[in-house]
Design an enzyme around this catalytic site. Structure first.
Site, short mmCIF file in Angstrom:
data_model
loop_
_atom_site.label_atom_id
_atom_site.label_comp_id
_atom_site.label_asym_id
_atom_site.label_seq_id
_atom_site.Cartn_x
_atom_site.Cartn_y
_atom_site.Cartn_z
N GLU A 226 10.71 -7.04 2.24
CA GLU A 226 11.08 -6.30 3.81
C GLU A 226 10.98 -7.73 4.54
O GLU A 226 11.78 -7.62 5.50
CB GLU A 226 10.14 -5.22 4.05
CG GLU A 226 10.91 -4.34 5.27
CD GLU A 226 9.97 -3.18 5.55
OE1 GLU A 226 9.64 -2.56 4.56
OE2 GLU A 226 10.28 -2.75 6.61
N ARG A 304 1.98 4.98 9.16
CA ARG A 304 2.18 5.82 8.18
C ARG A 304 0.85 6.26 7.52
O ARG A 304 0.88 7.61 7.10
CB ARG A 304 3.18 5.26 7.34
CG ARG A 304 4.07 6.11 6.41
CD ARG A 304 5.00 5.52 5.47
NE ARG A 304 6.48 5.89 6.40
CZ ARG A 304 7.24 6.67 6.22
NH1 ARG A 304 6.92 7.98 5.62
NH2 ARG A 304 8.52 6.53 6.68
N GLU A 712 10.62 6.19 -2.63
CA GLU A 712 8.94 5.85 -2.40
C GLU A 712 8.30 7.19 -2.96
O GLU A 712 7.21 7.15 -3.65
CB GLU A 712 8.69 5.65 -0.93
CG GLU A 712 9.03 4.28 -0.77
CD GLU A 712 9.02 4.16 0.68
OE1 GLU A 712 9.70 4.83 1.51
OE2 GLU A 712 7.87 3.32 1.31
#
Ligand code: MTE
Ligand code: MOS
Length: 759
Positions: A226, A304, A712
Site C-alpha cells: 500500500e 483503526r 480483511e
C-alpha cells in the site's frame, strides 16, 4: 462466476512485474542498505563497487533532484539516507548495472562508515523517551473511572502481539521506462499507483502528469504494497531519469524481508470490569504500537486499533489510548486488518482472563455482550449489528455447547493429546477511516462491436476485484462477461486514486463502474427512443418499458429485433458517446478527529467462528482441527471468491497468531530474515476443516450490490486459534500461567505444558 484470472494463473500466463517484457538496454538496480539500525552516516565509499565490470552508476542521496522524502502521512522518511540511518535495511545507495546479478554483487562492495547511536526496539521504551510519531489519541465513551465501583469483577493485564511478514509470493519491484519529453512510465507492483506517481514526482522535482504508473496485478499485497511499494518505483524512476534508460528492480526475497516493514507489533495494557451478570461495564486499554523508524501508515493503523478496541461487544464505558512509538525497526505498515486485529486481541485477552478467573468459558462472557443494532460504538456511530445473528446461527448450525462438551470429553479421556476450543466473534468497519480517501473513479468504454473496456483505480492482487468489476458491467448491461475486459490500473486513465486497501476497493470502484454503465445505458435508451424501438412514456406499467436482457432489447417486456450490438452501433452512428468516466463517494460518512466522534464507516461486517485445536503434549506441536464460522457477506455477488477470501484470511490470521514469529535482536537486526527461519502456514498446517456458512441478509447497505466487503474481516477469526491453544494447554497443565503473548508457537506451548506450579 470463476475468478477471471484463474485461467492465466493456471497456465502461467498472468503478467506480474517480473513478466513485463524487458526492453533492449534495460539496466538493473539493487540497493545497498544500512547494516546498522541507528547511526550517523559519516561516508559512503563506492570506489570498489564501481570497478565491478557492468556497473553503470551508483546513486546516493545527493543525486536526488527534488525532495529526498517519501513520507506520506508525515514527511519523516528519506528515500536514501543522507546524514543518518534509522533502521537496518534503510536504503543508502542504489547500484545500477547491466544485469541483476552484477548489481547485487556490486552492492556487497559498497562501504559505509556509520557511527552507531543507541538503538530502541521496544515501543514502551520509545514512549518513555518521548519518541512518538504523532501525539497520542484517546477514544472515550461513558466514564470508566465512575464505572469501576459498579463492577463485581475487575481484571487487569497486558498483552503482546508480534508483527507479521506479508510474504506476498511476488516480492516488491518496479520497472521504469523513459518516455518522450522527459516523462517516465513506471510499472509497479503496488496497491497504490497514485502514491508511487505522487512520490516519484516529488523526488524528481517533476509534475505528476509526467509520471505514468501502470499496474497489471500483484502476486499478493496484503497491505505490504500500500505504501511500501513506493520506494522501489521511485528508485527505478530516479535511475531512469538520470540515465535515460529503462531500469528494473525486482527484489530478492531476503532483500524484501530485510528492507520492508511488517504488521505492527503491539504491547498493550487492559483493565476490564464486569457485573455479576457478566455484562462488561467498563474497559480501559492502552496500546503501544511499534511504528518503526518512520510514520509510514502507522497513524492510520493506530486509529483503526482504537476503532476496533471493543471488537464485537457493546461496552458502555470505554477509555482507549494509543501511542505510536518510534523505534529503530523498518517502518511498519498496513497488513490485512490494519491495526484492527491488534485492538481486538486485547479485548479478547481481557475477556479470556476474566473467564479464567471466574472458571467459566470465555464464550459465556462474549455472548452476553454482543453488539445490538442501535448500540453506540465508542466513536459515536450506531451499530447496524449482525453480531447476534451470526452468533446464534453458529450455535444453531454447529451447537456450541455440544462442541465444548465434546472437547471436555476428549480431554478427560486423553492424557497426551488435549483439545482446546474458542469462539471468535468479529466486527470490522468498512471505509477508509480517513474520510477523503473514500472516492473512486471508473472509465468505461463501449466499443462499436459491443465489447466493453473497464479501467478503475482498483488493483487486482488475488482478491478478485477485477472479476467483481466485470460482473458489475455484465449485470448492468446484461451482456455476456466474455465481452468485457478489465484493464490494468493506470494513472493516465484513472487519476488521483486511493490505494486498493481497507477492503473497500470492490465497493468504491464497483459503485463507480455501476454509475458509468448506467450513464451509458441511459444514452442507449435515448437512442432506442430515437430509433422508435421504444416509444417514450408508454404509461406507468410494472414492466420496465426499456430493458436489456441477455444482450436483447426488450420493450414493455417483449423481445425486439434489436440486440445489444445493433443498438451500440446505432448509438455510434448517431454520434452518441459510448464512454463514461464516473465518480463515486459513499454518502453519510464523516469523522471528527478532534472529538474522536462521527460516523466513519459505511457499514460493519460481522461474523462468529469456532476454532478447535489439538495439541500433542509430548512435543508441543499442534493442529487446528476445524474453523467453523458464520460470516456476514450481506448478499455475496461472488461466493467462490468470497469463500476464498475467508479461507485465505483465516489461514493468514492463524499464521500470525501461532507459527509466524518475527525476531529482531537488540541491535535491530532481523534474525528471521528468510523462509528457513520464518514459518508461514503451509498446506499441512491449515485447519483440517474450514466451514463457512454465509449469513445472507437482504438488508440495504452501501456495499456494491449489497455484497459486503470481505478482504480483511475473516483474518480476525484467526485470533480464535490463539485462545483455543491456550485452553488446550490449560487442560493439560491447569496451573500454567501463560502470558497473553502471541504468536503461540510450538515452543511456547511446550514451555507452558511443563511450566512447574508457581513458576
Ligand atoms: N487477497 C489476496 N489473494 N491477496 C491480497 O494481497 N489483500 C487483502 C485482501 N485480500 C489480499 C487479499 C487486503 S490487505 C485488502 S485491504 C483487501 O484484499 C483489498 O482488496 P478489496 O478492497 O478488493 O477487498
Ligand atoms: Mo489492506 S491492509 O487495507 O491493504
Amino acid at each position: 462466476m470463476k475468478n477471471i484470472d484463474s485461467y492465466t494463473h493456471l497456465r502461467g500466463e498472468s503478467i506480474y512485474l517480473d513478466d513485463v517484457p524487458v526492453l533492449n538496454g534495460t539496466l538493473f538496480a539493487s540497493v545497498f542498505d544500512s547494516p546498522v539500525a541507528h547511526g550517523k552516516l559519516v561516508s559512503v565509499d563506492i570506489t570498489e563497487a564501481m570497478t565491478v565490470p557492468g556497473v553503470i552508476r551508483i546513486f546516493t542521496a545527493k543525486d536526488i533532484p527534488g525532495e529526498n522524502q517519501i513520507g506520506g502521512i508525515v514527511p519523516d522518511e528519506e528515500l536514501l539516507a543522507s546524514t543518518h540511518v534509522h533502521f537496518c535495511g534503510m536504503p543508502i545507495a542504489l547500484v545500477i548495472a547491466t544485469s541483476d546479478e552484477i548489481a547485487k554483487a556490486a552492492v556487497k562492495k559498497v562501504k559505509a562508515v556509520i557511527e552507531p547511536l543507541p538503538v530502541i526496539t521496544d515501543p514502551r521504551e520509545a514512549k518513555e523517551k518521548g519518541e512518538l510519531i504523532i501525539p497520542p489519541r484517546t477514544f472515550k465513551s461513558g466514564d470508566t473511572a465512575m464505572a469501576w465501583s459498579q463492577c463485581e469483577y475487575i481484571v487487569e493485564g497486558n498483552t503482546e502481539t508480534n508483527g507479521q511478514e506479508h510474504l506476498y509470493i511476488e516480492t516488491q519491484g518496479a520497472y521504469a521506462q523513459p518516455q518522450e519529453n522527459g516523462a517516465i512510465r513506471v510499472y509497479s507492483s503496488t496497491q497504490g499507483p497514485t502514491a508511487v506517481q505522487r512520490t516519484a514526482a516529488r523526488v524528481l522535482g517533476m509534475s505528476m502528469n509526467f509520471i505514468e504508473v501502470d499496474t497489471t496485478r500483484l502476486g499478493g499485497g496484503f497491505g505490504g504494497k500500500e505504501d511500501q511499494a513506493t520506494t522501489w518505483g521511485v528508485l527505478c524512476a530516479l535511475a531512469s531519469f538520470h540515465l535515460k534508460k529503462p531500469v528494473k528492480y525486482s527484489l530478492h526475497r531476503m532483500e524484501d524481508m530485510r528492507m520492508t516493514g511488517k504488521r505492527h507489533p503491539y504491547s498493550s495494557d487492559f483493565k476490564i470490569g464486569l457485573t455479576k451478570e457478566l455484562k462488561i461495564l467498563a474497559y480501559e486499554a492502552t496500546f503501544y504500537q511499534n511504528a518503526g523508524a518512520a510514520a509510514d501508515l502507522s497513524p492510520a493503523v493506530m486509529e483503526r486499533t482504537l476503532f476496533h478496541c471493543n471488537n464485537s461487544y457493546f461496552i458502555p464505558n470505554v477509555t482507549a489510548t494509543a501511542y505510536s512509538c518510534r523505534t529503530h525497526l523498518p517502518p511498519n505498515t498496513a497488513f490485512r486488518g490494519f491495526g484492527g486485529p491488534q485492538g481486538m486481541f486485547v479485548v479478547e485477552a481481557a475477556i479470556a482472563k476474566a473467564a479464567e478467573l471466574l472458571k467459566i468459558p470465555a464464550s459465556a462472557i462474549q455472548e452476553k455482550n454482543l453488539l445490538k443494532t442501535g448500540d453506540e460504538f465508542p466513536y459515536g456511530q450506531k451499530a447496524e449489528s449482525e453480531a447476534n445473528e451470526c452468533w446464534n446461527k453458529t450455535d444453531e448450525l454447529y451447537n456450541i455447547e455440544k462442541m465444548q462438551s465434546d472437547v471436555e470429553l476428549f480431554n478427560a479421556g486423553n492424557k497426551l493429546f488435549k483439545k482446546g476450543i474458542a469462539l471468535m466473534p468479529i466486527c470490522f468497519g468498512i471505509s477508509f477511516t480517513k474520510t477523503l480517501m473514500n472516492q473512486a473513479r471508473s472509465l468505461v468504454h463501449v466499443y462499436t462491436d459491443g465489447s466493453v473496456g473497464i479501467s478503475t483505480g482498483a488493483v487486482e492482487m488475488g482478491q478478485g476485484v477485477n472479476t467483481k468489476m466485470l460482473q458489475v458491467a455484465a449485470r448492468v448491461f446484461s451482456i455476456d462477461p466474455s465481452r468485457i475486459k478489465v484493464n490494468t490500473t493506470n494513472t493516465h486513465r484513472i487519476a488521483n486514486t486511493s490505494p486498493t486497501a481497507a477492503s473497500a476497493a470492490a465497493d468504491l470502484n464497483g459503485k463507480a463502474t455501476e454509475i458509468a454503465c448506467r450513464e451509458i445505458l441511459k444514452r442507449l435508451r435515448q437512442v432506442a427512443e430515437d430509433e422508435k424501438i421504444l416509444i417514450a412514456d408508454i404509461g406507468k406499467t410494472e414492466i420496465p418499458p426499456f430493458e436489456i436482457k441477455d444482450e436483447w432489447i426488450y420493450v414493455n417486456g417483449k423481445k425486439t429485433e434489436w440486440t445489444w450490438t445493433k443498438l451500440v452501433m446505432a448509438a455510434y452512428i448517431k454520434r452518441v458517446s459510448l464512454s463514461e468516466l464516473a465518480h463515486y463517494t459513499p454518502p453519510g460518512i464523516h469523522f471528527d478527529p478532534g472529538k474522536e466522534k462521527g460516523h466513519p464507516f459505511a457499514y460493519h461486517v460481522y461474523g462468529t467462528a469456532i476454532t478447535t485445536v489439538t495439541i500433542d503434549c509430548i512435543r508441543g506441536i499442534y493442529e487446528v482441527d476445524s474453523v467453523k464460522a458464520v460470516h456476514d457477506f450481506g448478499s455475496s455477488m461472488n461466493t467462490m471468491i468470497d469463500m476464498g477470501q475467508c479461507e485465505g484470511g483465516i489461514v493468514q490470521g492463524i499464521g500470525w497468531m501461532t507459527m509466524e514469529e518475527i525476531v529482531y535482536d537488540k541491535e535491530g537486526k532481523l534474525r528471521s530474515n528468510a523462509l528457513s527461519t520464518y514459518k508461514v502456514p503451509d498446506i499441512y498446517s491449515v485447519p483440517k476443516e474450514i466451514t463457512i456458512h454465509p449469513l445472507e441478509t437482504q438488508k440495504d447497505n452501501l456495499a456494491i450490490f449489497r455484497s459486503k466487503a470481505v478482504g480483511e474481516p475473516p483474518l480476525m477469526y484467526g485470533i480464535g486459534a490463539y485462545f483455543a491453544l491456550r485452553n488446550a494447554v490449560k487442560a493439560f497443565n491447569p496451573s500454567a500461567v501463560i502470558p497473553y503473548d502471541a504468536p503461540m508457537t510450538p515452543e511456547k506451548v511446550l514451555m507452558s505444558l511443563y511450566q512447574p506450579p508457581n513458576a
